[in-house]
Motif scaffolding. Structure first.
Motif, short mmCIF file in Angstrom:
data_model
loop_
_atom_site.label_atom_id
_atom_site.label_comp_id
_atom_site.label_asym_id
_atom_site.label_seq_id
_atom_site.Cartn_x
_atom_site.Cartn_y
_atom_site.Cartn_z
N ALA A 1 5.26 -9.42 -17.02
CA ALA A 1 4.60 -8.29 -17.33
C ALA A 1 4.50 -7.61 -15.85
N CYS A 2 4.97 -6.77 -15.32
CA CYS A 2 4.81 -6.42 -13.97
C CYS A 2 4.25 -5.03 -13.70
N LEU A 3 3.66 -4.85 -12.42
CA LEU A 3 3.25 -3.46 -11.98
C LEU A 3 4.57 -2.93 -11.14
N ARG A 4 5.07 -1.91 -11.67
CA ARG A 4 6.36 -1.31 -10.86
C ARG A 4 5.75 0.04 -10.01
N TYR A 5 5.99 -0.04 -8.98
CA TYR A 5 5.70 0.94 -7.94
C TYR A 5 7.15 1.70 -7.59
N GLU A 6 7.47 2.92 -7.97
CA GLU A 6 8.64 3.57 -7.74
C GLU A 6 8.42 4.79 -6.47
N THR A 7 8.75 4.59 -5.26
CA THR A 7 8.77 5.44 -4.18
C THR A 7 9.94 5.99 -4.22
N PRO A 8 10.19 7.25 -3.21
CA PRO A 8 11.50 7.92 -3.32
C PRO A 8 12.48 7.03 -2.70
N ASP A 9 12.25 6.02 -1.88
CA ASP A 9 13.51 5.17 -1.39
C ASP A 9 13.57 3.83 -1.81
N ALA A 10 12.65 3.42 -2.79
CA ALA A 10 12.91 2.15 -3.46
C ALA A 10 11.86 1.84 -4.72
N ALA B 1 0.88 -1.29 -0.04
CA ALA B 1 0.00 -0.09 0.03
C ALA B 1 1.13 1.11 0.05
N PHE B 2 0.96 1.82 -1.22
CA PHE B 2 1.88 2.90 -1.34
C PHE B 2 1.15 4.22 -1.45
N ASP B 3 1.83 5.26 -0.89
CA ASP B 3 1.47 6.87 -1.08
C ASP B 3 0.97 7.18 -2.35
N ALA B 4 -0.19 7.58 -2.96
CA ALA B 4 -0.55 7.86 -4.08
C ALA B 4 0.41 9.20 -4.80
N GLU B 5 0.56 10.14 -3.59
CA GLU B 5 1.46 11.52 -3.98
C GLU B 5 3.02 11.22 -4.34
N THR B 6 3.65 10.40 -3.63
CA THR B 6 4.94 10.04 -3.73
C THR B 6 5.51 8.90 -4.42
N THR B 7 4.61 8.05 -5.09
CA THR B 7 4.73 6.87 -5.50
C THR B 7 4.26 6.88 -7.15
N THR B 8 5.06 6.51 -7.92
CA THR B 8 4.58 6.52 -9.34
C THR B 8 4.39 4.92 -9.77
N LEU B 9 3.32 4.65 -10.53
CA LEU B 9 3.05 3.41 -10.95
C LEU B 9 2.83 3.27 -12.11
N THR B 10 3.68 2.29 -12.88
CA THR B 10 3.83 2.05 -14.13
C THR B 10 3.81 0.38 -14.38
#
Length: 153
Positions: A108-117, A87-96
């Motif tokens: 085929a993956c969902l990529r969650y990019e946060t400021p730290d990981a 469960a990632f913060d919508a404002e600081t995480t990019t989902l691609t």
């Protein structure tokens, strides 16, 4: 969790890649996940996660490093707790989306990019990310073995 989408666990959060029910349905007694951890210094280690005694609410998760199992730990986890890890913060995480060439195949993956990981989740493998990177450490699922897998009672 919202009534309309069980992937959304609360306001301001991105949808999780899997629901608690999807994680439960893909896990059974003996599901074993082998994980390779590569440090920024090039040192590689292997960890094992194994699920035991699953039921409708959760399972016992055993974890240890290879080869000696000297650091064996065992904890009860719930399917919802496992879902909450994604469960990632919508404002600081990019989902691609991104396709990975992986030991488990082309994923085929969902990529969650946060400021730290950065985390890659494969819809084919509900549960933990198949790969994640943080502070120069790359953690990759090497294999998933299923023995005695069936829906928990």
């Amino acid at each position: 969790m919202t009534a309309s989408d069980p992937h959304v666990l609360g306001p301001g959060l991105l949808p999780t890649p899997f629901t608690a029910e999807e994680i439960r349905a893909s896990t059974g007694a003996g599901k074993t996940i082998r994980i390779r951890v590569e440090g920024p210094d090039g040192v590689t280690s292997e960890r094992i996660n194994r699920f035991m005694d699953p039921d409708a609410e959760g399972a016992t998760l055993e974890r240890w490093s290879r080869p000696d199992r000297g650091d064996l730990s065992s904890d009860r986890v719930t399917w919802v707790e496992l879902q909450q890890h994604a469960a990632f913060d919508a404002e600081t995480t990019t989902l691609t989306t991104e396709t990975l060439s992986h030991s488990l195949g082309e994923l085929a993956c969902l990529r969650y990019e946060t400021p730290d990981a950065t985390f890659w989740f494969s819809p084919q493998h509900p549960g933990m990310p198949v790969r994640y990177e943080s502070d120069g450490v790359v953690t990759t699922v090497v294999s998933i073995e299923r023995t005695n897998v069936g829906p928990p009672a």
